[in-house]
Design a protein around this motif. Structure first.
Motif, PDB file in Angstrom:
ATOM      1  N   ILE A 108       0.870  -1.177   0.000  1.00 12.82           N
ATOM      2  CA  ILE A 108       0.000   0.000   0.000  1.00 12.82           C
ATOM      3  C   ILE A 108       0.906   1.226   0.000  1.00 12.82           C
ATOM      4  CG2 ILE A 108      -1.857   1.248   1.152  1.00 12.82           C
ATOM      5  CD1 ILE A 108      -2.625  -1.428   2.527  1.00 12.82           C
ATOM      6  N   VAL A 109       0.939   1.916  -1.129  1.00  8.51           N
ATOM      7  CA  VAL A 109       1.794   3.089  -1.289  1.00  8.51           C
ATOM      8  C   VAL A 109       0.958   4.223  -1.867  1.00  8.51           C
ATOM      9  CG1 VAL A 109       3.877   4.015  -2.374  1.00  8.51           C
ATOM     10  CG2 VAL A 109       3.809   1.610  -1.682  1.00  8.51           C
ATOM     11  N   ASP A 110       0.937   5.349  -1.159  1.00 11.77           N
ATOM     12  CA  ASP A 110       0.191   6.530  -1.604  1.00 11.77           C
ATOM     13  C   ASP A 110      -1.261   6.195  -1.941  1.00 11.77           C
ATOM     14  OD1 ASP A 110       2.467   8.139  -1.303  1.00 11.77           O
ATOM     15  OD2 ASP A 110       3.128   7.704  -3.364  1.00 11.77           O
ATOM     16  N   GLY A 111      -1.880   5.343  -1.127  1.00 12.39           N
ATOM     17  CA  GLY A 111      -3.280   5.001  -1.311  1.00 12.39           C
ATOM     18  C   GLY A 111      -3.557   3.958  -2.379  1.00 12.39           C
ATOM     19  N   VAL A 112      -2.515   3.472  -3.038  1.00 14.66           N
ATOM     20  CA  VAL A 112      -2.692   2.460  -4.084  1.00 14.66           C
ATOM     21  C   VAL A 112      -2.426   1.082  -3.480  1.00 14.66           C
ATOM     22  CG1 VAL A 112      -1.886   1.605  -6.317  1.00 14.66           C
ATOM     23  CG2 VAL A 112      -2.020   4.081  -5.891  1.00 14.66           C
ATOM     24  N   VAL A 113      -3.382   0.169  -3.640  1.00 17.43           N
ATOM     25  CA  VAL A 113      -3.299  -1.176  -3.091  1.00 17.43           C
ATOM     26  C   VAL A 113      -2.925  -2.140  -4.210  1.00 17.43           C
ATOM     27  CG1 VAL A 113      -4.588  -3.045  -1.976  1.00 17.43           C
ATOM     28  CG2 VAL A 113      -5.062  -0.664  -1.361  1.00 17.43           C
ATOM     29  N   THR A 114      -1.851  -2.893  -3.984  1.00 17.20           N
ATOM     30  CA  THR A 114      -1.412  -3.898  -4.952  1.00 17.20           C
ATOM     31  C   THR A 114      -1.254  -5.229  -4.230  1.00 17.20           C
ATOM     32  OG1 THR A 114      -0.178  -2.181  -6.134  1.00 17.20           O
ATOM     33  CG2 THR A 114       0.339  -4.472  -6.677  1.00 17.20           C
TER      34      THR A 114
END
Length: 161
Positions: A121-127
């Motif tokens: 989870i980086v800068d609100g992006v979930v991978t």
């Protein structure tokens, strides 16, 4: 990809089942820059909630200071979902403050099933990322620590796999 020892996964699942119906939470520390989770640190859910987790601020300060003293970092930050799938909620995403960490979720909604998933989870992006569970190389290599919890020691009652 998250590569993690079976004994750590067993300890995390046992912690999640023990705290159910409240969400469980904790950290798995590892040497700085290694991306290798080696030291399981179950923590208190200060929110004591079935739908939300929050590290106790004083416990978190002690844990992070100890990791600094040991040249460790949070490799895995984990928590459980008690009634939903193992996928980060909007709140989980908004609170994700360690961009280098793996965010591991365990669902305890089914008592006989392990649902374990890992995310970046980086800068609100979930991978979502694959989880590779490896056999324990040395059964004594995994260390578990408890800070603000009682009792002082934990019997995880992990199944033997």
């Amino acid at each position: 990809m998250l590569s993690i020892d079976r004994s750590i996964i067993d300890a995390i699942v046992a912690h999640a089942r023990r705290d159910h119906p409240d969400e469980a939470c904790g950290v798995v520390a590892g040497p700085v820059g290694s991306d290798t989770p080696t030291r399981h640190i179950p923590m208190d859910n200060a929110a004591r909630s079935m739908t939300f987790y929050e590290f106790d601020s004083m416990e978190q300060l002690r844990v992070w200071r100890e990791m600094d003293d040991r040249d460790e970092e949070p490799v895995v930050i984990y928590h459980s979902h008690t009634a939903t799938e193992a996928y980060p909620s909007r709140t989980d995403v908004s609170f994700a403050g360690e961009p280098g960490a793996h965010y591991l979720l365990v669902s305890t909604r089914e008592p006989d099933t392990e649902e374990i998933r890992s995310f970046r989870i980086v800068d609100g992006v979930v991978t979502e990322e694959p989880v590779e569970i490896v056999a324990a190389v040395d059964p004594h290599a995994v260390q578990s620590y408890m800070f603000g919890q009682s009792p002082a020691t934990v019997d995880y009652e992990c199944s033997d796999r």
